[in-house]
Each structure stands twice: as structure tokens, then as C-alpha cells.
Motif scaffolding. Sequence first.
Motif, PDB file in Angstrom:
ATOM      1  N   LYS A 116       4.519  34.817  -7.962  1.00 41.90           N
ATOM      2  CA  LYS A 116       4.745  33.526  -8.621  1.00 41.90           C
ATOM      3  C   LYS A 116       3.430  32.949  -9.117  1.00 41.90           C
ATOM      4  CE  LYS A 116       6.602  28.888  -7.846  1.00 41.90           C
ATOM      5  NZ  LYS A 116       7.178  27.946  -6.859  1.00 41.90           N
ATOM      6  N   ARG A 117       2.383  33.043  -8.283  1.00 39.26           N
ATOM      7  CA  ARG A 117       1.085  32.512  -8.676  1.00 39.26           C
ATOM      8  C   ARG A 117       0.537  33.245  -9.898  1.00 39.26           C
ATOM      9  NH1 ARG A 117      -1.031  32.978  -4.113  1.00 39.26           N
ATOM     10  NH2 ARG A 117      -2.148  34.949  -4.384  1.00 39.26           N
ATOM     11  N   GLU A 139       2.509  32.282 -13.014  1.00 41.11           N
ATOM     12  CA  GLU A 139       2.118  30.978 -13.557  1.00 41.11           C
ATOM     13  C   GLU A 139       0.752  31.052 -14.232  1.00 41.11           C
ATOM     14  OE1 GLU A 139       2.335  28.616 -10.053  1.00 41.11           O
ATOM     15  OE2 GLU A 139       4.504  28.251 -10.223  1.00 41.11           O
ATOM     16  N   GLU A 140      -0.185  31.774 -13.597  1.00 41.99           N
ATOM     17  CA  GLU A 140      -1.513  31.904 -14.199  1.00 41.99           C
ATOM     18  C   GLU A 140      -1.458  32.693 -15.491  1.00 41.99           C
ATOM     19  OE1 GLU A 140      -3.824  33.654 -11.119  1.00 41.99           O
ATOM     20  OE2 GLU A 140      -4.031  31.790  -9.974  1.00 41.99           O
ATOM     21  N   ALA A 168       5.140  34.628  -3.270  1.00 45.72           N
ATOM     22  CA  ALA A 168       4.166  33.595  -3.633  1.00 45.72           C
ATOM     23  C   ALA A 168       3.063  34.167  -4.510  1.00 45.72           C
ATOM     24  CB  ALA A 168       3.575  32.972  -2.373  1.00 45.72           C
ATOM     25  N   ARG A 177      -6.503  35.331  -4.933  1.00 41.17           N
ATOM     26  CA  ARG A 177      -6.106  35.240  -6.334  1.00 41.17           C
ATOM     27  C   ARG A 177      -6.031  36.644  -6.939  1.00 41.17           C
ATOM     28  NH1 ARG A 177      -8.564  34.528 -11.433  1.00 41.17           N
ATOM     29  NH2 ARG A 177      -7.367  33.170 -12.825  1.00 41.17           N
TER      30      ARG A 177
END
Length: 790
Positions: A391-392, A395-396, A388, A243
Motif C-alpha cells: 500500500k505504501r 501510494e508513493e 502495508a 521504505r
Amino acid sequence: MQNTTTIFPFTSFLNFRLLVEHWEQRIREGHLPAFASYIQNYIDGAPELKQPMEDGAVFAKHKPFLDFLMSAVIPTASGDTELTVALQPFRFKSLYSTEAFDRNISFDTFEKQAHANVPGGKITLGKTIRACMMILEKYQSFGLIAKNPRPVLVTLRDPVSGLDKVYRIEINHKFCDVIAKTEYKPIEKNVIKFLMEKLYDVDLWLQYIHPEDFEFHGLFIMRLIDVTEQEMLSSIKYDLLERNAVTRTESFVQIQHKLRSLFGIPDMRLGIAYLDPNNNLVTNSQASECWNSVTCGDNVPCHDFTGSVYERSWMEKRYVTIENLEDYPFKSVIEDSLLKNGIRNILLAPLIDGEEIIGMLELATPTPAKLNPVSAHKVENVLPMFTAAVKRVKEEMSTEVRAIIQEECTAIHPAVQWKFFEAGLNLLNRRRTDEKATLEEIAFKDVYPLYGLADVRNSSIERNMAIQRDLQQNLKLAKDLLTKIYTASKLPLLEEAIFKTDEQLRKINLGLASGDESNVLDFLKSEINPMIAHFEEDENLQRPIARYRANLDPTFGVVYKRRKAFEESLGLINQAISDYLDDAETEAQKMFPHYFEKYKTDGVEFTIYLGSSLVKNRTFDLFNLRNFRLWQLLVMIEVNRKIEALKLKMKTVLEITQLILVHDQPISIRFRPDEKQFDVDGAYDIRYEIVKKRIDKAHIKNTGERLTQPGKLAIVYNQAKVEDEYKRYFHYLKAKGMITGEVEELELEELPGATGLRALRIQITSEPLSLPAVDNDNLLKDIEEGLRVH
């Protein structure tokens, strides 16, 4: 007790016996006819070659001959390319090595600096476990080394460049023998299976294999294979699963270091630019602490990527490499910024999610041609993982920004979310260093307001009449019941209650004053109803008490029929108007994006704000303004039609009145965080807000007549050109059968803070069934037709 993870516990001796025997076997088989006698004579004359060499002088004496023997296992032809070395078992001291090994590997610091792929990274741990496996392999024929699929990897850091190299180690222990100093006691199979499951629990292994019972005699042939590219790519992919991998400084630096090692470029810089095409945003190290772009330097404007190599990569959706930016003929402000930051060589790769580009991977160096089209393939395998990861985070971040917006601003209309997203993103970044940071001011200049109101006629009077009649009925029913109870019991307290009930009734019959409702309700609930409940057990009074209670609302405990009918009818009106406005406004967004807000009270009022500052990359003009003014007229006419049709469902028939306020000059609006809504900004524009709040009470000058009337639509304005514009619209609407009669031209009485107002008033067609419904699919066509009417 010694530390088994840092100290190798077994004893080993250098011994060439097995290598010498290998050559003797070859001689016996006739493979070396030309040299056989010379080799065999030398071996026969040096029996110490088959004994442990504890004295270094023995090895030095025979080194030339031993180097010749080594050619059997280390071919001299590959010495310039292969990293191969012969060494004493488990001792990192070179006996014989290739030229390539000597150029790249230093055994002086090898064991100390090498980081192995074992827990803790200490290579000694791996050596100890391998020694145990060799013992089991010889004495129990398990072949554990061959069965263990995990390769031995070591990472070495170059002290000059700081880059990492990863090598796979292959150990050939064919010329090494394991000597048991005592009788070997076999280990049970289930224990060996358990040890393999606990592969790196060295203390557990040494409980069953005692180092003092074994010695290793011979030599190892160690070969190092450069697997830096594969391992760095694999490691980067793993890192990107974490993360915030591309936004957290520690992990970003770690990924950058691995990419530098992958490319072999110590001063290469990694950058990630985040692109949001919907909001036209590019955030980087200057605009945001979250992202690390190589693009911008101090005081260098970099928000416009037009004409740059970034735009080229984005538009073409492919790698772009510029080997020397100084020679690039199509420089934009971005390329100039890169050069000012010392960047001469850049590779860009778009991060593509489906069909959308969500970011850009940047690799840059100060040295021309270090990055080129040939080297681009090295990042191809990790691009999906970078995509990815971005993108993560995107979105977060969106979720976090929406949470901030929700906290600071509650729900925000979609038309202006982009502005709040920008402000929320800036606030998110500032809060990383300042917990007390607040949302920046959000304002829009030069917007045109469109205000409309559909109000329930005399709603206060209707509500008070309903309340009054409910209270009257409740008091009469209570008085009648109390009289029946008094006739049966003759209690003086009942007589006093009848007197007070009659007194309350006489007061309510004169009208409902402030506080009367709450006083009567308190009297009924706290005095009358408990008194009636006292007689519920009396069989003779149960039926009249039940009839009384049947008239009371089960929730409120009082008569609530007329008030409930009024509230339900008002609710029907509000819901019908609100639902229609939502549907119509959704369609109107297709004409031009705008801000919309509505409030439900005794009716519904709504405001639309229109202007270029509210949207991105679109221009608002007067044609759009006229479109919306005619659209608003059509909407108000349709609202009237819907309420006329709704009267059949109303328990209390209510009328609505409608008006539109036309403000012909643009105003500025500003978001008020304390009120969680937009309001006009500036002393001049406040007049519009004053008029909006008071206009529904306006009267026609010198008549006493209210401007707003059921079945009519009033247009309030103060500019003559507005009158001409709306008369054109009325001409069109009359031709469509939506309005009837003559247009009334009215002058309004002065209002506090608002003078010089005029109004046009029209009669909406009274027959609801003959009034054509507004067809949203053809709305634009109707509006354009109306604008062409002269």
C-alpha cells in the motif's frame, strides 16, 4: 592492545569439581542407594577430578565416568531432540553433547560463523560481557544475568542449503566458579547502573573489571533452542517497515532469503503482484522493474488472469495452494507460464486493504507439495505487513506518477487519467535505466467530438468603445484641468501640453486604431499626470486637482470606468457559463465517461470527446452519442437562460451567441506534450479542427447575415442524416417550451478550408422566467423521452 570484540580476554579452565560435589551431595542425601558406593569410591580414587584439567589425557582417562556424571544435567532420554552440549567455560569445544546437537551443529566453525544479536554480530563480545556479569553476580550479588531480559540469539547459515537457522542460547553456569586472583574491589552501584546502560561498550566494562584478575573454573551446559520461525517472522516484519522494502532489489532478496529459511525451502521464490482493480492493471517483473512476480517468463503473455488460480484467490479473498501444477485440471495461460518457468508448486495469499485487494503474495517452488495448506499459516502473521508495504509503495508510486504527469502533461481530465497513469508508470520504469526517456504517445482512436460555443456578441467592438470613451473622458478632464492651471500661471509649457492633449482627443474621436490606446495611456501617465503633480502644493489648485484624481482608477492611474464595467460584465458571463458547464459535465459523466475541455476567452467554448477507446471495459454506441447530442442542446438552452437572468447584474449589458458543430464521423485525437493538450490526429481529421476555429465567423449564403445571433442557437453540420436527427430533438424541445418559432434551414458561405456546410437555427424561448430549468436529476429521463419522439 588486543581487540576485545574478537578475542576473549579472560582465562578459563575445565574443572569438574562442582559437578562432582553435586553427586556427592546427592549421595549424602540418600538419593542413590544402589550406586552410591561405586560412585563415591571412584571419586575418592580420582582426586584430579576436582582439579583444573589442563592435560587432555586426564579428561580422556575419565571420560566414561564423566559421561555418566553428565546425565545429571543432560538427560539421555531427550538426546534425540534437544540441542545440548557441555563445554569448558567460554570455549566452544564439546565435552559431551546430545545426538541432536551433533547432527545440527558443528563446533569447529561455530564461533567464526555464528552471528549473534550484539553490535557487530561477533559472539566474542557477548561472551566478554557475560563473563563480567558473572563476576558482579558472585562478588556483589547483583544477579545481572537474571535481570537482563534480552535473550542471546545466534544465526547459523547451512553451508549446503544456504538457509539460516536462528537459535536462542541458554547457558547454565551452575557448575562454573569465578576465582579472584587478587582482592576484589567492589564497584559502586551507580557505576554498575551506568555499565548496564552501556551494555555492549566492552572497553568501558574492562576499565572496571580487569580480565587478568579473574579465572573461570568449571564447565558450562549450553542448550540451543530453535526459534527460526519466530525470529524470521519478526525480522521480516521489521524489514517490511523500510521504505521500498518490496521494490528495492537488495531488500526484496533479503526478505526472500528469510522466507526460505522460515519454510526451510532453499529454492523457494517470493513474488509480489500488484493489482489495481480500478485501472485493471497487473504489474510484475516483466512489465515493471518495481515489482517481482513469479508469473511471467520471456515472451509469455500474462496480462490476462481470467480463469487462473490468481483470479480464484482474488475472488474468494483467501489462500490458495496448488501442490502440483502439472496435475491442476483448470490451467489457464498463467498456469502454463508458471510451468514454463519451472514452477510446480505455488501458494497465493491476497493482500487486502479494508475491502480492496491491492496485491498478491506469491510463494513458488519447483518441487511439488513443498508448499501446502499446513505451511500457509507461517506467512499469516506477516501478511498485514506485506499489505502495508505494498500500500505504501502504491501510494508513493501514484504520487511519483502524478508528478511525472504534472511535469509532462499538466492537469489531466479524470476520464483519461488511467491512460496517462499507464504511460506515466512505464516512463517511471524506463527512467530507472534511461534518464532521457520521454512519455510515450497517448492517442485515442474512433472518438466522436461534440463542440459548443457561447460567445459574447461583438465583444471586440464593445471593448474598443469602452476604451475609447474612457480615454475621451480622461483627455477632456486633463484638458480642463490644464486650462485652469494655465489661467493661473500662464506658463508656456502648459499651453503646449493643452495643445497636445487636444490633438490626442481629436484623434481618438475619429476612432480607436491599433496602437492608439497604448500611445494615449503613455502620454497621460508619463507627461500629463507628472505635470499635474507639480502643482499639487498650490492651495488654489488643490481642489480641482483632487476632483480630477477622483475620476482616475487608483490602480491604473487613468479613467477606467467603462472598460472596468465591460470587463466585469464579461467576467460575470464567463464565470456563469463555466460554472454551469462544470456542474452539468460532472452529472454527464454518470451517463458515460468522457473527456471534457473548455476555454474561456470572450465567452466559453467546450469540446467533449466520446468513444470506447477513452474508457476501460465499457462500450460506446450510437445511443450514447444521441444521448450526449440532446444533452448538449439542453445545456446550451440553459446557458442562454442563465445569461438572460444575469443581465440585471451587468454594468454593461452584453449579449451572447451560441452554436454547436456536429461532426458525424469519428476522429482520432493525440496528446501533444509541447502544448499540454489533445489535438486531432491525421490529415483527414484536421478538417474538423479548421471548421471549429472558423465557424463562429460564418455568414448565411447570399445574405451577409452572421449565422450566430443573440437568442438563437445554430447547429452546423454537413450530413443530411444529422439534420433529421436534430429536427426530432427540436420537436421535443418545442413541446417542452424551451424553443419557439420555426426551424431555419440555412446554407453557409464557403470558409477557407471548409465548404458545403449547412446549419439549422432555432429561437430559444425569450422569456427567461418561464423557461424551465434543466433538472440534472431528471436529465436522463428527459433525454430518453426526446429520443423516443418521432
